[in-house]
Design a protein around this motif. Structure first.
Motif, PDB file in Angstrom:
ATOM      1  N   GLN A 254      -5.088  -7.011  -7.075  1.00 59.89           N
ATOM      2  CA  GLN A 254      -4.217  -5.903  -6.692  1.00 59.89           C
ATOM      3  C   GLN A 254      -4.729  -5.346  -5.367  1.00 59.89           C
ATOM      4  O   GLN A 254      -5.905  -5.519  -5.029  1.00 59.89           O
ATOM      5  CB  GLN A 254      -4.218  -4.827  -7.771  1.00 59.89           C
ATOM      6  N   LEU A 255      -3.853  -4.679  -4.632  1.00 59.34           N
ATOM      7  CA  LEU A 255      -4.209  -4.161  -3.313  1.00 59.34           C
ATOM      8  C   LEU A 255      -3.964  -2.664  -3.222  1.00 59.34           C
ATOM      9  O   LEU A 255      -2.880  -2.185  -3.555  1.00 59.34           O
ATOM     10  CB  LEU A 255      -3.395  -4.869  -2.224  1.00 59.34           C
ATOM     11  N   ILE A 256      -5.003  -1.953  -2.748  1.00 56.29           N
ATOM     12  CA  ILE A 256      -4.912  -0.525  -2.452  1.00 56.29           C
ATOM     13  C   ILE A 256      -5.090  -0.350  -0.949  1.00 56.29           C
ATOM     14  O   ILE A 256      -6.015  -0.915  -0.364  1.00 56.29           O
ATOM     15  CB  ILE A 256      -6.045   0.272  -3.118  1.00 56.29           C
ATOM     16  N   VAL A 257      -4.227   0.445  -0.347  1.00 56.49           N
ATOM     17  CA  VAL A 257      -4.433   0.867   1.039  1.00 56.49           C
ATOM     18  C   VAL A 257      -4.237   2.373   1.108  1.00 56.49           C
ATOM     19  O   VAL A 257      -3.394   2.930   0.405  1.00 56.49           O
ATOM     20  CB  VAL A 257      -3.497   0.156   2.042  1.00 56.49           C
ATOM     21  N   LEU A 258      -5.043   3.009   1.914  1.00 58.10           N
ATOM     22  CA  LEU A 258      -4.869   4.441   2.103  1.00 58.10           C
ATOM     23  C   LEU A 258      -3.578   4.715   2.871  1.00 58.10           C
ATOM     24  O   LEU A 258      -2.825   5.617   2.531  1.00 58.10           O
ATOM     25  CB  LEU A 258      -6.074   5.040   2.835  1.00 58.10           C
ATOM     26  N   VAL A 259      -3.315   3.903   3.914  1.00 57.44           N
ATOM     27  CA  VAL A 259      -2.125   4.089   4.742  1.00 57.44           C
ATOM     28  C   VAL A 259      -1.416   2.747   4.925  1.00 57.44           C
ATOM     29  O   VAL A 259      -2.047   1.753   5.275  1.00 57.44           O
ATOM     30  CB  VAL A 259      -2.494   4.647   6.140  1.00 57.44           C
ATOM     31  N   ASP A 260      -0.099   2.740   4.689  1.00 60.30           N
ATOM     32  CA  ASP A 260       0.735   1.586   5.012  1.00 60.30           C
ATOM     33  C   ASP A 260       1.590   1.990   6.200  1.00 60.30           C
ATOM     34  O   ASP A 260       2.452   2.859   6.086  1.00 60.30           O
ATOM     35  CB  ASP A 260       1.606   1.198   3.817  1.00 60.30           C
ATOM     36  N   ARG A 261       1.327   1.362   7.335  1.00 57.45           N
ATOM     37  CA  ARG A 261       2.029   1.763   8.560  1.00 57.45           C
ATOM     38  C   ARG A 261       3.186   0.845   8.936  1.00 57.45           C
ATOM     39  O   ARG A 261       3.836   1.032   9.954  1.00 57.45           O
ATOM     40  CB  ARG A 261       1.054   1.907   9.726  1.00 57.45           C
ATOM     41  N   GLY A 262       3.468  -0.188   8.119  1.00 56.45           N
ATOM     42  CA  GLY A 262       4.594  -1.070   8.397  1.00 56.45           C
ATOM     43  C   GLY A 262       4.253  -2.157   9.405  1.00 56.45           C
ATOM     44  O   GLY A 262       3.088  -2.424   9.656  1.00 56.45           O
ATOM     45  N   HIS A 263       5.270  -2.809   9.928  1.00 56.41           N
ATOM     46  CA  HIS A 263       5.165  -3.865  10.943  1.00 56.41           C
ATOM     47  C   HIS A 263       4.527  -5.147  10.406  1.00 56.41           C
ATOM     48  O   HIS A 263       3.754  -5.806  11.093  1.00 56.41           O
ATOM     49  CB  HIS A 263       4.396  -3.379  12.185  1.00 56.41           C
ATOM     50  N   ARG A 264       4.854  -5.519   9.185  1.00 54.31           N
ATOM     51  CA  ARG A 264       4.273  -6.704   8.571  1.00 54.31           C
ATOM     52  C   ARG A 264       4.678  -7.974   9.286  1.00 54.31           C
ATOM     53  O   ARG A 264       5.827  -8.154   9.670  1.00 54.31           O
ATOM     54  CB  ARG A 264       4.721  -6.773   7.105  1.00 54.31           C
ATOM     55  N   GLU A 265       3.733  -8.879   9.450  1.00 52.04           N
ATOM     56  CA  GLU A 265       3.973 -10.216   9.980  1.00 52.04           C
ATOM     57  C   GLU A 265       3.874 -11.259   8.872  1.00 52.04           C
ATOM     58  O   GLU A 265       4.286 -12.402   9.054  1.00 52.04           O
ATOM     59  CB  GLU A 265       2.963 -10.538  11.090  1.00 52.04           C
ATOM     60  N   LEU A 266       3.306 -10.875   7.755  1.00 57.37           N
ATOM     61  CA  LEU A 266       3.156 -11.755   6.591  1.00 57.37           C
ATOM     62  C   LEU A 266       3.706 -11.023   5.365  1.00 57.37           C
ATOM     63  O   LEU A 266       3.698  -9.796   5.319  1.00 57.37           O
ATOM     64  CB  LEU A 266       1.669 -12.091   6.370  1.00 57.37           C
ATOM     65  N   PRO A 267       4.139 -11.770   4.351  1.00 56.28           N
ATOM     66  CA  PRO A 267       4.727 -11.118   3.169  1.00 56.28           C
ATOM     67  C   PRO A 267       3.653 -10.544   2.243  1.00 56.28           C
ATOM     68  O   PRO A 267       3.370 -11.056   1.168  1.00 56.28           O
ATOM     69  CB  PRO A 267       5.509 -12.255   2.500  1.00 56.28           C
ATOM     70  N   ILE A 268       3.055  -9.448   2.669  1.00 56.27           N
ATOM     71  CA  ILE A 268       1.988  -8.775   1.928  1.00 56.27           C
ATOM     72  C   ILE A 268       2.476  -7.354   1.624  1.00 56.27           C
ATOM     73  O   ILE A 268       2.995  -6.673   2.508  1.00 56.27           O
ATOM     74  CB  ILE A 268       0.694  -8.680   2.776  1.00 56.27           C
ATOM     75  N   LYS A 269       2.291  -6.926   0.370  1.00 58.48           N
ATOM     76  CA  LYS A 269       2.697  -5.573  -0.033  1.00 58.48           C
ATOM     77  C   LYS A 269       1.595  -4.968  -0.894  1.00 58.48           C
ATOM     78  O   LYS A 269       1.055  -5.635  -1.766  1.00 58.48           O
ATOM     79  CB  LYS A 269       4.003  -5.644  -0.829  1.00 58.48           C
TER      80      LYS A 269
ATOM     81  N   ASP B 170      -0.107  -2.662  -3.791  1.00 59.16           N
ATOM     82  CA  ASP B 170       0.244  -2.183  -5.126  1.00 59.16           C
ATOM     83  C   ASP B 170       0.108  -0.669  -5.221  1.00 59.16           C
ATOM     84  O   ASP B 170       0.808  -0.021  -5.997  1.00 59.16           O
ATOM     85  CB  ASP B 170      -0.675  -2.836  -6.164  1.00 59.16           C
ATOM     86  N   TYR B 171      -0.836  -0.111  -4.456  1.00 60.18           N
ATOM     87  CA  TYR B 171      -1.105   1.329  -4.461  1.00 60.18           C
ATOM     88  C   TYR B 171      -1.238   1.776  -3.008  1.00 60.18           C
ATOM     89  O   TYR B 171      -1.984   1.178  -2.236  1.00 60.18           O
ATOM     90  CB  TYR B 171      -2.410   1.642  -5.194  1.00 60.18           C
ATOM     91  N   VAL B 172      -0.521   2.835  -2.653  1.00 63.90           N
ATOM     92  CA  VAL B 172      -0.526   3.336  -1.277  1.00 63.90           C
ATOM     93  C   VAL B 172      -0.776   4.834  -1.296  1.00 63.90           C
ATOM     94  O   VAL B 172      -0.090   5.573  -2.004  1.00 63.90           O
ATOM     95  CB  VAL B 172       0.822   3.043  -0.567  1.00 63.90           C
ATOM     96  N   GLY B 173      -1.736   5.277  -0.500  1.00 64.49           N
ATOM     97  CA  GLY B 173      -1.989   6.703  -0.372  1.00 64.49           C
ATOM     98  C   GLY B 173      -0.882   7.404   0.386  1.00 64.49           C
ATOM     99  O   GLY B 173      -0.392   8.457  -0.017  1.00 64.49           O
ATOM    100  N   LYS B 174      -0.455   6.793   1.502  1.00 62.55           N
ATOM    101  CA  LYS B 174       0.610   7.381   2.319  1.00 62.55           C
ATOM    102  C   LYS B 174       1.329   6.281   3.076  1.00 62.55           C
ATOM    103  O   LYS B 174       0.694   5.467   3.746  1.00 62.55           O
ATOM    104  CB  LYS B 174       0.044   8.393   3.307  1.00 62.55           C
ATOM    105  N   ASN B 175       2.651   6.260   2.952  1.00 66.13           N
ATOM    106  CA  ASN B 175       3.468   5.396   3.796  1.00 66.13           C
ATOM    107  C   ASN B 175       3.708   6.142   5.091  1.00 66.13           C
ATOM    108  O   ASN B 175       4.152   7.293   5.076  1.00 66.13           O
ATOM    109  CB  ASN B 175       4.806   5.081   3.117  1.00 66.13           C
ATOM    110  N   LEU B 176       3.394   5.488   6.189  1.00 70.02           N
ATOM    111  CA  LEU B 176       3.460   6.153   7.487  1.00 70.02           C
ATOM    112  C   LEU B 176       4.159   5.240   8.488  1.00 70.02           C
ATOM    113  O   LEU B 176       3.505   4.441   9.154  1.00 70.02           O
ATOM    114  CB  LEU B 176       2.038   6.482   7.951  1.00 70.02           C
ATOM    115  N   PRO B 177       5.487   5.321   8.566  1.00 70.78           N
ATOM    116  CA  PRO B 177       6.185   4.484   9.541  1.00 70.78           C
ATOM    117  C   PRO B 177       5.694   4.807  10.958  1.00 70.78           C
ATOM    118  O   PRO B 177       5.584   5.979  11.328  1.00 70.78           O
ATOM    119  CB  PRO B 177       7.651   4.868   9.369  1.00 70.78           C
ATOM    120  N   THR B 178       5.377   3.775  11.699  1.00 67.37           N
ATOM    121  CA  THR B 178       4.855   3.958  13.046  1.00 67.37           C
ATOM    122  C   THR B 178       5.625   3.087  14.023  1.00 67.37           C
ATOM    123  O   THR B 178       6.303   2.142  13.626  1.00 67.37           O
ATOM    124  CB  THR B 178       3.368   3.553  13.124  1.00 67.37           C
TER     125      THR B 178
END
Length: 183
Positions: free
Chosen positions: A134-149, A151-159
């Motif tokens: 499983q994957l935890i990230v504090l911040v998900d800022r978008g702009h993925r180049e690979l199909p990675i998502k 499972d747990y996100v502290g804050k989604n932050l579109p940049t």
């Protein structure tokens, strides 16, 4: 008249209290999703992912009473941009437990293109075959180049592509905060 170099503008996105609340929420989500802490292990990506994994471990211990194993993963040699970065600095991996039949929870500070996590998966698999990852990230800022998502996100932050996200943790930087900076 000479022009001054433009200072990078920055804005605080998470302060110390908001960062702590995000980690507390993630700790509860991990326990709920996995039915407790049995057979879980944290593996933090150097550098800030390790600190976040240690903090999450402490939160789970205070909620559930369980102390989970925490490992450290250095993905330097698994990166797909080694030829563009010069001489790599290897800081070492330390996973002093078997990952076989465990749910390994990878922890990183910022999810961006997905390439760091791809490298982490490659590195982790060399230690054996976990039950799940499983994957935890504090911040998900978008702009993925690979199909990675995550499972747990502290804050989604579109940049925008011209912005960067900086995570500061007390243990490393002397303060807890997340900033977004403009180039």
């Amino acid at each position: 008249m000479t022009s001054r170099p433009r200072l990078r503008e920055k804005a605080q996105v998470l302060d110390d209290a908001a960062l702590d609340r995000a980690l507390t929420r993630i700790a509860h989500e991990i326990l709920e999703r996995n039915g407790g802490a049995k057979d879980l292990a944290f593996v933090g990506l150097r550098t800030r992912g390790v600190t976040l994994a240690q903090r999450l471990n402490a939160k789970i211990a205070s909620i559930d009473g369980a102390q989970l194993p925490v490992g450290t993963l250095d993905i330097t040699l698994y990166r797909d941009d080694l030829d563009m970065r010069g001489a790599p600095v290897i800081r070492g991996t330390d996973i002093p437990f078997s990952i076989k039949n465990k749910t390994v929870v990878l922890v990183d500070d910022v999810l961006y293109t997905g390439r760091t996590i791809r490298a982490a998966l490659d590195a982790l698999i060399e230690f054996g075959r976990p039950k799940a990852i499983q994957l935890i990230v504090l911040v998900d800022r978008g702009h993925r180049e690979l199909p990675i998502k995550a499972d747990y996100v502290g804050k989604n932050l579109p940049t925008s592509l011209s912005q960067s996200v900086q995570v500061h943790l007390t243990e490393i930087d002397g303060r807890d905060e997340v900033e977004i900076r403009e180039s």
